[in-house]
Design a protein around this motif. Structure first.
Motif, mmCIF file in Angstrom:
data_model
loop_
_atom_site.group_PDB
_atom_site.id
_atom_site.type_symbol
_atom_site.label_atom_id
_atom_site.label_comp_id
_atom_site.label_asym_id
_atom_site.label_seq_id
_atom_site.Cartn_x
_atom_site.Cartn_y
_atom_site.Cartn_z
ATOM 1 N N MET A 1 0.848 -1.188 0.000
ATOM 2 C CA MET A 1 0.000 0.000 0.000
ATOM 3 C C MET A 1 0.892 1.250 0.000
ATOM 4 S SD MET A 1 -3.428 0.649 1.550
ATOM 5 C CE MET A 1 -4.259 2.107 1.077
ATOM 6 N N ALA A 2 0.498 2.262 -0.756
ATOM 7 C CA ALA A 2 1.278 3.490 -0.863
ATOM 8 C C ALA A 2 1.255 4.247 0.463
ATOM 9 C CB ALA A 2 0.700 4.370 -1.961
ATOM 10 N N ARG A 3 2.375 4.907 0.773
ATOM 11 C CA ARG A 3 2.445 5.738 1.974
ATOM 12 C C ARG A 3 1.491 6.918 1.804
ATOM 13 N NH1 ARG A 3 8.015 7.989 2.289
ATOM 14 N NH2 ARG A 3 7.823 7.806 0.067
ATOM 15 N N THR A 4 0.809 7.263 2.873
ATOM 16 C CA THR A 4 -0.117 8.386 2.780
ATOM 17 C C THR A 4 0.561 9.721 3.028
ATOM 18 O OG1 THR A 4 -0.755 8.077 5.082
ATOM 19 C CG2 THR A 4 -2.144 7.029 3.409
ATOM 20 N N THR A 5 1.720 9.704 3.697
ATOM 21 C CA THR A 5 2.434 10.951 3.947
ATOM 22 C C THR A 5 3.925 10.696 3.830
ATOM 23 O OG1 THR A 5 2.616 10.570 6.326
ATOM 24 C CG2 THR A 5 0.679 11.793 5.574
ATOM 25 N N ASP A 6 4.676 11.796 3.751
ATOM 26 C CA ASP A 6 6.130 11.685 3.832
ATOM 27 C C ASP A 6 6.527 12.134 5.239
ATOM 28 O OD1 ASP A 6 5.874 14.434 3.849
ATOM 29 O OD2 ASP A 6 7.034 14.787 2.033
ATOM 30 N N GLY A 7 7.782 12.327 5.471
ATOM 31 C CA GLY A 7 8.261 12.759 6.794
ATOM 32 C C GLY A 7 7.666 14.074 7.246
ATOM 33 N N SER A 8 7.279 14.926 6.297
ATOM 34 C CA SER A 8 6.722 16.227 6.656
ATOM 35 C C SER A 8 5.226 16.138 6.949
ATOM 36 C CB SER A 8 6.946 17.236 5.525
ATOM 37 O OG SER A 8 6.160 16.880 4.400
ATOM 38 N N GLY A 9 4.629 14.975 6.721
ATOM 39 C CA GLY A 9 3.208 14.812 6.973
ATOM 40 C C GLY A 9 2.324 15.221 5.809
ATOM 41 N N ILE A 10 2.918 15.555 4.670
ATOM 42 C CA ILE A 10 2.128 15.959 3.503
ATOM 43 C C ILE A 10 1.592 14.706 2.815
ATOM 44 C CG2 ILE A 10 2.155 17.143 1.279
ATOM 45 C CD1 ILE A 10 4.520 18.821 2.411
ATOM 46 N N PRO A 11 0.281 14.599 2.692
ATOM 47 C CA PRO A 11 -0.302 13.412 2.059
ATOM 48 C C PRO A 11 0.163 13.245 0.607
ATOM 49 C CG PRO A 11 -1.977 14.654 3.240
ATOM 50 C CD PRO A 11 -0.736 15.508 3.205
ATOM 51 N N VAL A 12 0.255 12.000 0.181
ATOM 52 C CA VAL A 12 0.743 11.677 -1.159
ATOM 53 C C VAL A 12 -0.055 12.390 -2.255
ATOM 54 C CG1 VAL A 12 1.041 9.800 -2.835
ATOM 55 C CG2 VAL A 12 1.849 9.519 -0.485
ATOM 56 N N PRO A 13 -1.389 12.409 -2.199
ATOM 57 C CA PRO A 13 -2.107 13.109 -3.280
ATOM 58 C C PRO A 13 -1.709 14.582 -3.416
ATOM 59 C CG PRO A 13 -3.634 11.766 -2.010
ATOM 60 C CD PRO A 13 -2.317 11.742 -1.284
ATOM 61 N N GLN A 14 -1.525 15.271 -2.286
ATOM 62 C CA GLN A 14 -1.115 16.676 -2.330
ATOM 63 C C GLN A 14 0.302 16.821 -2.870
ATOM 64 O OE1 GLN A 14 -3.011 15.385 -0.001
ATOM 65 N NE2 GLN A 14 -4.691 16.800 0.352
ATOM 66 N N ARG A 15 1.177 15.886 -2.512
ATOM 67 C CA ARG A 15 2.551 15.924 -3.048
ATOM 68 C C ARG A 15 2.535 15.721 -4.554
ATOM 69 N NH1 ARG A 15 4.818 11.460 0.525
ATOM 70 N NH2 ARG A 15 6.405 11.308 -1.082
ATOM 71 N N LEU A 16 1.718 14.787 -5.017
ATOM 72 C CA LEU A 16 1.620 14.550 -6.460
ATOM 73 C C LEU A 16 1.066 15.774 -7.181
ATOM 74 C CD1 LEU A 16 0.340 10.883 -6.322
ATOM 75 C CD2 LEU A 16 2.415 11.639 -7.529
ATOM 76 N N LEU A 17 0.032 16.371 -6.613
ATOM 77 C CA LEU A 17 -0.542 17.568 -7.235
ATOM 78 C C LEU A 17 0.445 18.726 -7.238
ATOM 79 C CD1 LEU A 17 -4.207 17.452 -5.946
ATOM 80 C CD2 LEU A 17 -3.470 17.473 -8.339
ATOM 81 N N ALA A 18 1.160 18.912 -6.144
ATOM 82 C CA ALA A 18 2.148 19.990 -6.080
ATOM 83 C C ALA A 18 3.247 19.774 -7.118
ATOM 84 C CB ALA A 18 2.744 20.092 -4.682
ATOM 85 N N ALA A 19 3.740 18.547 -7.215
ATOM 86 C CA ALA A 19 4.796 18.241 -8.192
ATOM 87 C C ALA A 19 4.279 18.418 -9.609
ATOM 88 C CB ALA A 19 5.309 16.815 -7.989
#
Length: 197
Positions: A1-19
């Motif tokens: 299962m994909a991680r929901t956050t990174d070390g900073s606590g930013i959820p994966v969907p938001q990280r993908l959208l930001a990138a």
């Protein structure tokens, strides 16, 4: 299962959208690969496809998240207990500020909208139409009450204002002489002057 956050606590969907937003703004939608997006977000392709079915879905979400915010805010302005002139002015200024606050998203969308699948394109057009219809209803309310002139059809008034909003990404610069709120105030005042009886 994909991680929901990174070390900073930013959820994966938001990280993908930001990138995706950053890369689409820098390189363009068609010149950005899925691999570049996942590398920039620090996730796997599997994570991307877990949250978004395709790069097309990412493009759609870049725009849809801004439109959802603007729709929620427009609904609040339209439903407020205030004179129609104030509600329309507030809504007209707000769409300018929220567009400037999300200028990369707006720019990406208007440059890349033609890349959307027919299904996503139809969905976006329906969402935009709902927004424009709610905005137009404020103009019509003021026209029926005699507060606004009926000399110009409400549809044309709405198209006039949103034409200005949609072109913000071509000329507005954060380091320019006007703040987002100043631009918003000028455009909202222009709209109200155009509606003056």
């Amino acid at each position: 299962m994909a991680r929901t956050t990174d070390g900073s606590g930013i959820p994966v969907p938001q990280r993908l959208l930001a990138a995706a937003t950053r890369l689409f703004a820098e390189r363009g939608y068609d010149r950005t690969s899925v691999q570049e997006i996942v590398e920039a977000a620090g996730v796997t392709k599997g994570a991307l496809y877990h949250y978004f079915g395709s790069k097309d879905d990412l493009l759609h979400e870049v725009y849809a998240r801004v439109l959802r915010l603007q729709q929620e805010r427009l609904d609040a302005f339209a439903d407020a207990d205030a004179p129609v002139e104030q509600r329309l002015r507030d809504a007209a200024a707000d769409v300018v500020v929220t567009t400037i606050d999300n200028l990369d998203d707006a720019s990406i969308f208007f440059r890349s909208m033609h890349h959307l699948s027919p299904e996503k394109d139809k969905q976006v057009r329906a969402e935009r139409r709902r927004y424009h219809e709610r905005f137009r209803a404020l103009v019509e309310e003021g026209q029926k009450a005699g507060v606004f002139s009926t000399a110009t059809p409400a549809d044309l008034v709405v198209d006039y204002h949103f034409g200005s909003v949609h072109h913000l990404s071509t000329w507005y610069r954060p380091d320019g002489p006007l703040t987002p709120q100043q631009v918003a105030d000028h455009l909202a005042d222009l709209l109200l002057r155009a509606l003056r009886p």
